[in-house]
Design a protein around this motif. Sequence first.
Motif, PDB file in Angstrom:
ATOM      1  N   SER A 588       0.851  -1.190   0.000  1.00 45.83           N
ATOM      2  CA  SER A 588       0.000   0.000   0.000  1.00 45.83           C
ATOM      3  C   SER A 588       0.885   1.238   0.000  1.00 45.83           C
ATOM      4  N   PRO A 589       0.326   2.407  -0.325  1.00 47.74           N
ATOM      5  CA  PRO A 589       1.118   3.654  -0.265  1.00 47.74           C
ATOM      6  C   PRO A 589       1.664   3.945   1.139  1.00 47.74           C
ATOM      7  N   ARG A 590       0.939   3.498   2.166  1.00 50.09           N
ATOM      8  CA  ARG A 590       1.413   3.727   3.542  1.00 50.09           C
ATOM      9  C   ARG A 590       2.731   2.984   3.767  1.00 50.09           C
ATOM     10  N   ASP A 591       2.779   1.744   3.272  1.00 56.14           N
ATOM     11  CA  ASP A 591       4.024   0.976   3.387  1.00 56.14           C
ATOM     12  C   ASP A 591       5.161   1.671   2.644  1.00 56.14           C
ATOM     13  N   LEU A 592       4.804   2.315   1.542  1.00 55.15           N
ATOM     14  CA  LEU A 592       5.823   3.032   0.779  1.00 55.15           C
ATOM     15  C   LEU A 592       6.393   4.200   1.594  1.00 55.15           C
ATOM     16  N   ASP A 593       5.542   4.896   2.319  1.00 60.76           N
ATOM     17  CA  ASP A 593       6.017   5.996   3.169  1.00 60.76           C
ATOM     18  C   ASP A 593       6.933   5.474   4.277  1.00 60.76           C
ATOM     19  N   ILE A 594       6.547   4.342   4.850  1.00 61.59           N
ATOM     20  CA  ILE A 594       7.380   3.747   5.898  1.00 61.59           C
ATOM     21  C   ILE A 594       8.745   3.388   5.336  1.00 61.59           C
ATOM     22  N   LEU A 641       1.866  -2.103  -9.937  1.00 63.02           N
ATOM     23  CA  LEU A 641       2.090  -0.963 -10.833  1.00 63.02           C
ATOM     24  C   LEU A 641       1.654   0.346 -10.178  1.00 63.02           C
ATOM     25  N   SER A 642       0.583   0.307  -9.403  1.00 67.21           N
ATOM     26  CA  SER A 642       0.145   1.523  -8.707  1.00 67.21           C
ATOM     27  C   SER A 642       1.213   1.988  -7.723  1.00 67.21           C
ATOM     28  N   CYS A 643       1.794   1.024  -7.001  1.00 63.43           N
ATOM     29  CA  CYS A 643       2.889   1.373  -6.091  1.00 63.43           C
ATOM     30  C   CYS A 643       4.093   1.903  -6.863  1.00 63.43           C
ATOM     31  N   ALA A 644       4.331   1.319  -8.039  1.00 61.07           N
ATOM     32  CA  ALA A 644       5.460   1.768  -8.849  1.00 61.07           C
ATOM     33  C   ALA A 644       5.259   3.220  -9.281  1.00 61.07           C
ATOM     34  N   VAL A 645       4.022   3.565  -9.674  1.00 66.79           N
ATOM     35  CA  VAL A 645       3.736   4.944 -10.061  1.00 66.79           C
ATOM     36  C   VAL A 645       3.870   5.877  -8.855  1.00 66.79           C
ATOM     37  N   ALA A 646       3.402   5.402  -7.679  1.00 68.85           N
ATOM     38  CA  ALA A 646       3.527   6.225  -6.472  1.00 68.85           C
ATOM     39  C   ALA A 646       4.992   6.501  -6.151  1.00 68.85           C
ATOM     40  N   ILE A 665      20.253   4.631 -11.221  1.00 67.28           N
ATOM     41  CA  ILE A 665      19.236   3.604 -11.025  1.00 67.28           C
ATOM     42  C   ILE A 665      17.834   4.212 -11.044  1.00 67.28           C
ATOM     43  N   SER A 666      17.714   5.479 -10.625  1.00 72.26           N
ATOM     44  CA  SER A 666      16.393   6.112 -10.695  1.00 72.26           C
ATOM     45  C   SER A 666      15.980   6.314 -12.151  1.00 72.26           C
ATOM     46  N   MET A 667      16.955   6.642 -13.015  1.00 68.14           N
ATOM     47  CA  MET A 667      16.636   6.773 -14.445  1.00 68.14           C
ATOM     48  C   MET A 667      16.224   5.419 -15.032  1.00 68.14           C
ATOM     49  N   VAL A 668      16.950   4.376 -14.623  1.00 66.66           N
ATOM     50  CA  VAL A 668      16.601   3.036 -15.107  1.00 66.66           C
ATOM     51  C   VAL A 668      15.201   2.660 -14.654  1.00 66.66           C
ATOM     52  N   TYR A 669      14.894   2.992 -13.389  1.00 66.22           N
ATOM     53  CA  TYR A 669      13.570   2.671 -12.858  1.00 66.22           C
ATOM     54  C   TYR A 669      12.480   3.398 -13.653  1.00 66.22           C
ATOM     55  N   ARG A 670      12.694   4.674 -13.928  1.00 65.01           N
ATOM     56  CA  ARG A 670      11.705   5.412 -14.716  1.00 65.01           C
ATOM     57  C   ARG A 670      11.556   4.807 -16.109  1.00 65.01           C
ATOM     58  N   GLN A 671      12.681   4.461 -16.691  1.00 65.75           N
ATOM     59  CA  GLN A 671      12.626   3.852 -18.031  1.00 65.75           C
ATOM     60  C   GLN A 671      11.808   2.569 -18.016  1.00 65.75           C
ATOM     61  N   GLU A 686      -5.793   4.022 -15.803  1.00 61.13           N
ATOM     62  CA  GLU A 686      -6.356   5.349 -16.065  1.00 61.13           C
ATOM     63  C   GLU A 686      -6.224   6.276 -14.855  1.00 61.13           C
ATOM     64  N   GLU A 687      -6.369   5.720 -13.649  1.00 63.21           N
ATOM     65  CA  GLU A 687      -6.323   6.574 -12.468  1.00 63.21           C
ATOM     66  C   GLU A 687      -4.929   7.143 -12.219  1.00 63.21           C
ATOM     67  N   SER A 688      -3.928   6.590 -12.859  1.00 59.26           N
ATOM     68  CA  SER A 688      -2.552   7.063 -12.652  1.00 59.26           C
ATOM     69  C   SER A 688      -2.105   8.061 -13.700  1.00 59.26           C
ATOM     70  N   TYR A 689      -3.001   8.439 -14.626  1.00 57.53           N
ATOM     71  CA  TYR A 689      -2.592   9.340 -15.707  1.00 57.53           C
ATOM     72  C   TYR A 689      -1.943  10.614 -15.176  1.00 57.53           C
ATOM     73  N   GLY A 690      -2.548  11.199 -14.148  1.00 58.45           N
ATOM     74  CA  GLY A 690      -2.059  12.481 -13.667  1.00 58.45           C
ATOM     75  C   GLY A 690      -0.624  12.422 -13.206  1.00 58.45           C
ATOM     76  N   ALA A 691      -0.321  11.457 -12.325  1.00 54.66           N
ATOM     77  CA  ALA A 691       1.036  11.351 -11.784  1.00 54.66           C
ATOM     78  C   ALA A 691       2.041  11.027 -12.889  1.00 54.66           C
ATOM     79  N   VAL A 692       1.644  10.127 -13.772  1.00 55.48           N
ATOM     80  CA  VAL A 692       2.566   9.720 -14.834  1.00 55.48           C
ATOM     81  C   VAL A 692       2.823  10.890 -15.784  1.00 55.48           C
ATOM     82  N   LEU A 693       1.757  11.593 -16.171  1.00 58.82           N
ATOM     83  CA  LEU A 693       1.930  12.682 -17.132  1.00 58.82           C
ATOM     84  C   LEU A 693       2.785  13.810 -16.559  1.00 58.82           C
TER      85      LEU A 693
END
Length: 2035
Positions: A588-594, A641-646, A665-671, A686-693
């Motif tokens: 979850s996104p909370r785990d990502l913050d941790i 994938l949602s976590c990856a976008v987050a 490695i951050s560039m590789v991850y984005r790629q 579709e819900e991730s369009y904003g963050a990705v764009l």
Amino acid sequence: MESAHGLLLNEEVCNQLAEHQRAQFVFEWLRFLKKLLIAANRVDVREKQKKLVEQLTALLTGSPGPPTRRLIAHNLALLYSVGDPFSAQLTVDRCNDIIRSKDDSPSYLPTRLAAVACLGAVYEQLGRLLGNTFTDTVGNLLRALKSAESQGRYEIMLSLERILCGLGVSALPCHRDVYKAARVCLTDRSMAVRCAAAKCLLELQKEASFLWTTELENVATLCFKAFEGSSYDVRVVVAKLLGTILATAVVPKQAAVPRQAVRRSSLEEVMDLLSSGFLRGGSGFLRTSGDILKGTSSVSRDVKVGVTQACVVFVSCLGGPWLERNFPSLLVLVLELVSHPRATQTPADAVCCRRCISFILRATVGGLLGEKAQIAAAKEICQAVGKQKKAVDAAMSDSNVETRVGTLDVAASQHVLVCALLELGSLVQGLATTAGPLLQDASAGVLDTVTSVLLHPSVSARLAAAWCLRCVAVALPAQGSVLLDRCAERLAALKSCPEAMAGYSAAIAALLGVMRHCPLGIPHDKGKVVMVLAEDLLRSATQNSRISVQRTQAGWLLLTALMTLGPAVVETLLARVLLLWRCAFPLSPRDLDIERSRGDSFTWQVTLEGRAGALCAMKSFVLNCADLLSDDVIGRMLPPLSCAVALLTQLPSLVKAYGNPLKTISMVYRQRLYEILAVLPPKTYEESYGAVLRQLVSDVSGPEPPVSSGPVLLPPLCHPDDVLLLGPALHDTDQRFIEEQLQQGSSVGGGSLEYDPFMICEKSLEVPTPLPPAPSVTVAAVRLFGVIFPHIAAPNRAQILEQFLESLKQLKGSRQQAAQIHMISAFCSALKVLGTWRGGLGSEEVRRPALALLTGALESANPQLRCAAAEGLSRLAQVANDAAFTVSVTQISFDKLKSARDVISRTGHSLALGSLYRYLGGISSGQHLNACVGILYTLSQDSTSPEVQMWALHSLSLVIDLAGPLYHGHVEPTFTLVLRLLLSVPPAHVEIHQSLGRCLNALITTLGPELQGSGSSVAALRTSCLVGCAVMQDNPDCLVQAQAIACLQQLHMFAPRHVNLTSLVPSLCVNLCSSYLSLRRAVVACLRQLAQREAAEVSEHAVALVREQPRRDSTALDVTIKETGLEGALFTLLDRESDQRLCRDIRETLGHMLSAIAVGRLAHWLRLCKDVLSASADFATAAPVETTQEEEDGDRADDSSVFTSKPEPSCPFTNPRWVTRVFAAECVCRIIAQCEGGDPAHFDMALALEQRAQDPAADFLVLHLADLIRMAFMAATDHSDRLRLSGLQTLLVIIRKFASVPEPEFPGHVILEQYQANVGAALRPAFSPDTPPDVTAKACQVCSAWVASGVVSDLGDLRRVHQLLASSLAKVQAGKEVQSQLYNESTSTMETLAVLKAWAEVYIVAMKTPKQSDSPARLLKVSGDEAGDPSADGLLRLVQADLGTLSRLWLSALQDYALLTLPPDYAPRLPATGGAFYTAETAEHARPHYCAAWAPILHATALWLNGTGFIVVDEGPANLSRPVTPTSMGQSTSLATVKSPEDVNTDRFHLILGISVEFLCSPRSDAQMESISACLLALQALLDVPWPRSKIGNDQALSVELLSVLHRLVLTRESPPVQLAVLEVVQQVVCAAQEHVREKRRSAEVDDGASEKETLPEFGEGRDTGGLVPGQSLVFAALQLGLCILVRQLPQLNPQLAGSPTGRGGSPQALTESDGQLVSAALAILADLPSLCSPEGSVAVLPTVLFLVTGVLREAVLRADGGARAAMGAAALQALRTVVASPMASAEKSRNAWTRLLRCALATLLHFWDTDECPPEVDEVSLLTALSVFLLSAGPEVAAVPCLQTGCIRKFRAGLRSQDAVVLAKTYQLLLSVFQSPCPAVAVPFMRALGPGIVGGLQGVEKRRPQSAAELTAVQEGVRALQGLVSAADPEHRPQLVSVLLPLLVSFLMDGNALASAPPPARSLHEFALQSLMCVGPQHSAVFRALMAASPAMKARLEAAVRGNQESVKAKSAGQQGQAPGKSSPSIQLKTNFL
């Protein structure tokens, strides 16, 4: 233009023309003069020479254009050569005066240039004839050079080159001066001048030895300087100069040796020179030293690329043999270049240098060496790799700090290893299986050496080693599994070593990634092994922080590669993979913050590495396993994938917090994230369009200093046509591999595998070249933007575009250009997607910023960006789909072009005009077209800016294409413009000429077929086309020449009569070996088109070129054409070329030529193919085919011992590669196929020899059989597996075509018998244990064809090939346990089924019996169907030994096939372990193999069951170690439940029937007829046996289903053999039903007793009601099928067609013999149908049957043709007899109805006779026979009805009055049978009515004796009929009838004199009458005596006849004691009953 065709210029006509027409007229005259001077009479030329010189000189001083001046110079030189050469000095002086002139005005320049060109041409042609004047001329030119502008310098250099060429060694005094001048020009700012100087020096070095001795170093330095800032053309020419000089220095020319002692340079010295240029460029010592101190490199990539090309030219000049001898030394020196630290100071430099060295190795080793030499080179490379690895190992393990090699040396070694390993991989991949000896050579140790590099500390070296192993797996599929196991074991054992982990995981990934290119695959379990390894690595990644990154990367790399194995492997592992993906990301996104709060730099590095790897594995899964991408799977992928976008949104803060370690490695991850999102359906996230764009926009337009990815991004977005504006297309050059380095830009550099190791498992067979992370992430962002942008709302689109514009305003300089490139690329990608969707862009708020963005890019300084922007505008217009918007865009460009004066704006907007309507269906507005054309005309004539001219002309060509017919009004002025520019633009402006060529091509396409017209205007346009093409053909630039060839090709397509092949074909052949790939492509493409229409003419013109016009420096191509024709030259070129497109065109060209002329030139083509196949001296196994090969019986020596390797004398081909030899073998098969449809003598030796005797020039394929066999043998025994397959296929074709050809010299033998040893020797290697399964499978097919062909009659000889099949069968019996798992399990299935199929085909032939060969189905084409095989019995004995095993295996294979053909719904119910010969996992791969093999196996199994009669014999397991499936077809198993014999038989019956019905139900349109035939023959064999017949008879539903399937087959297959076989099966089904009904009736009779008998016939269809239900009734189904057959053959039977032309009113169609057989078979079936019915049912079906039978009879009696209708008539009569005599006619319940119907049928027959439809040629015999059938079989209820009886009597009476003796005889015969009828009601009326007619007819015989055998037969039959009447009469009336008969017989007797002179029929009648009297007299003695007593004359006549007969008998017996009496023979033969 006809006025221009004269020896002198028609000045009167010329002066009347306008200026542009005059230039064209003069050029056309000069072209004609050039041809005329060669062919003209010297006397005529000398007479007019003075005038000609005057005219040419006048033209020379008239400011001619470049093409014209070249022709003037050439013609002047040619004129002096052909005519009087002594006045040439005057012209030379005149030219020198012009050059010395002080007039520097621009108008005088063309004249001066023409004078320069004229000097060069004259000296080239006349040479030493001009004496020593050349020194003045050369001096004059050199002085002029100092003050000349670029055009002058260019022309002077070319002129000096020609002078040197013409003078040769005589020009020695001027060599130094020319050299000094050329030195300066070689570094000129004009690229054209550099090219001309290089050509001049190239000519100079032929005689000036100082260039390659004392001045060698200076020349090299000079060339290095020339490379700096050079163009592609300059690099090619200067590289050729440098390479040639260096080659001459190493191996001096022979001519130079005698004159002086020439110093030879060593290879080391030459390579030192090249090395200095490669490492230091052309700079001096001081500058180099300064750069070294500063730590900068001064060597540009231009120089490196140029030196690389020079090195290739150097080796190429020395040739393949030299390279083979010196390769070890050269390899060391070349690899030293890349090991130098100076060459690899930056990663980009290192990549560039490695590519250069790889190009050198590939172009030399790969292009110059044969296969044997390549193997030796591979060993040398392997040794070099081993030395480098040992040195690194020693360095890494050395503990002495002082001697330890530093990291610099390790880095140097890595580049050497990369180059060496990549070349080694390329070599092995190119050699394919011919590299087998290389890997088997233990001393070379290739695999060990390569594998050892996997432990190298450098990642690039490890990846190169992994790629090399991948190449090995492609080349040798058997190594794939072995290498995989080896790497997996080492990886498991060395998990603690980071290098081992990275190296071996990369190797495994590479091997897995290449399996899609290996048809044989790897075992399925390898996927599970890799999965376990990957899981283990990922789980243990956190255990050791030192190797966490390596383990993580290795684990995900393995999973990424695993996905490439496809759904079959991944499906079973998907759950585990999904779990790994879920674990790789927070829940979850909370785990990502941790996570973010707890991590440090290292943990984040490991985490990002793992997540990037997981995303890469996801992408691989989506791309390679699309079938598994269900909604459920996508749903389980979305949370990670949602976590990856987050995480994507948090990356900037992470990088900021932890610094540079995370940046990469951050560039590789984005790629990775961008790549996976780009391949997924956008709606899923579709819900991730904003963050990705937001991140995408930041990446594309961010303020950070971005790396420009323009060279990567823009070319795919530009239209392919527009890319030509950017310079020579890289894909059209041989040097693409290194030239693209110069296109990438210095900051990016070339791509390399170490930038992205995950690319190692990509699909491409070429080494992937991923870019560094920075440009890669930009590329990925741009592509993802193109995917997402179309899915967002219009306001968001406008916002993003406005943001782009705002960002551009804030940036400056290079940052602005880079950002602009990225934005345009992103937006153009989006427009491309929108265009494919046909979706709109949005309202004006979106269009406005979009238009601003693109129009801004149109004015960019980057030409690529301008092209992309123009393409984007056309896409924008397409997406907007608004005419007003398009007009507004056009107006913007119009306004800009009117006001702008800068080059950039004018080029960009002119291109926009041309491309705007590209996607709108073309230009439809005439007003817009006029405006465009006007502006582009103006721009294209702007001589101040060649670039503007080029872009404008290119745009004009686009407008011409887009306008189409609308452009016709502008065609003439455009032609005028194009020709004027072609004749005036300087040759240095090549790009303008290329654009002009595109315009000319577009004009020709627009005119199209109109060019064939004969009007004057069309003729003028056609002439303009030809003139334009001629100008471009004379252009020195190869790309322009290629354009000219393309234009001529287009012209030839529309107006072939107006293209002169006599001149075109030689010009094509000259350029066939051009050093420019684009020109070679154009030449071959044109030849391909010409060969489609005029192959013979093309071939003749090519040979005439070499024969009639030998050039001084004859090339190898000329020699090849002279020896083997154009075809041989194309074969040579095919062997040499590596470009796939060019090779494809060459193959197609050869294919067209083969189809057109191979049969006419058979010996030439076969010799050509034989030379190619036998020219490989590397692994020669060529076998001379002996015409007689005797071998001792029982000698088991290998067949190959009778062959010896004999090299072909004077073979024109040297070591052709295996690909070329494969094509040659395919050509042999095509030649055989071509001959098949031609003269039958090609396959008949006797006929061929006969025709050869009449015409010695005639040639036939059978006369070359020995060569065919030899070629097939050579190919089949080669090291290359592909060639072995082709050879076996060729052998198979030869066997099938020539198996039945008799040997004229040995009657009873076939011609192939003498080649038994050859066939055996060709087949034996294919059955060795190490042979790949596909080769063995093909060999099995050849074996079965050979055995089944009947060629081999001796059992001993047959056993030799049989043993090969027996060994394969033993291998099959051994099962899976014994086989080594080298390939996928499906290959075992393929081989097993091939063996079983081969045995099945052999068994089918062995089981042929006379019964089968006489059946209608004998016409079916079954494998190996040769009738009358004398060895069938022996063959059957050979097969019988293995029949028990074979039957089990066949049944197992059929069961497998049945399971695999079940619908997908039954998949869960299939055996979990698979079948007998396939595994569940490989079912999809196995299915095609079953589809190819099941049909013969089915037929063979049915024959076996037919032979055994379904008797189950348990013969034991027979060593059959195959898995037992739940339904094992009754084989003895260990299962507790053992089936009864009845169940086993039932299973087998349903298996055969089910497979057959399933296939016949819906055979595909492409289903082979052999499969259909096999099914039908299997059903026949099955139903021949009583037990299956009883099964199908008992199951009416099954029978009906079978008949409906057969009915459909008849409707869909027109083949008569198939339809005959169908009818035979139907007959068997009906027979089975008859037996069933008969058995039920018999059983009922036994059970119920005699009292119930009247109820018995109710068994059968119809029961009490008589109804036949369609779909349930067998009778109805059979009736349908019979009706279908009859109506197809006889449409007249269909009442609906009665009025049609094919109905009764039309003429009957001609029927073939097979048609008659079909009708007869259908009638036989119909006649049996009433017997299947109950009485009521029979009444229902009888009308139809009678209608069809009588209808066929009616059609049969029309005597339109012979045999077919006669057979139909006989069949109809037989069917009628069967129906009329049916028991149902007398059954109580149906008697009345049958009687009525039969009466109707009889009435129908009589009515047909009486109607007008009855034709005069009616077959009365058949009709009378039909009447007699009713009279004799139908009973008195039918035949005794008065009206019918009267009608029958009338017909017989008419028959008795017939004048046709045959009809009369048959009438008597039929009446005799009627008289003898047991029913008096039938016989008596006929006796009374027709007896007098018979007597009357016989009484007239005395007056007219029989004159023919037919008349004699009629009289004899009449007598017999009368005798029958006497016998049938009542006793009281008999004496009266005898008293009538005896006088008649006596009247037939003749006296002795008359008898002697009577004709043979009369004598025979006399003897017949006498014998009849001898028989009748004693029977009725009283009447006889009374008659004799009452008539003395009769008595005397009889006595005389008896005496005469006795005397003749005595005389004959006395004269010929041993001979039987001849007179009695006819009387004995005439006792036959003819009815």
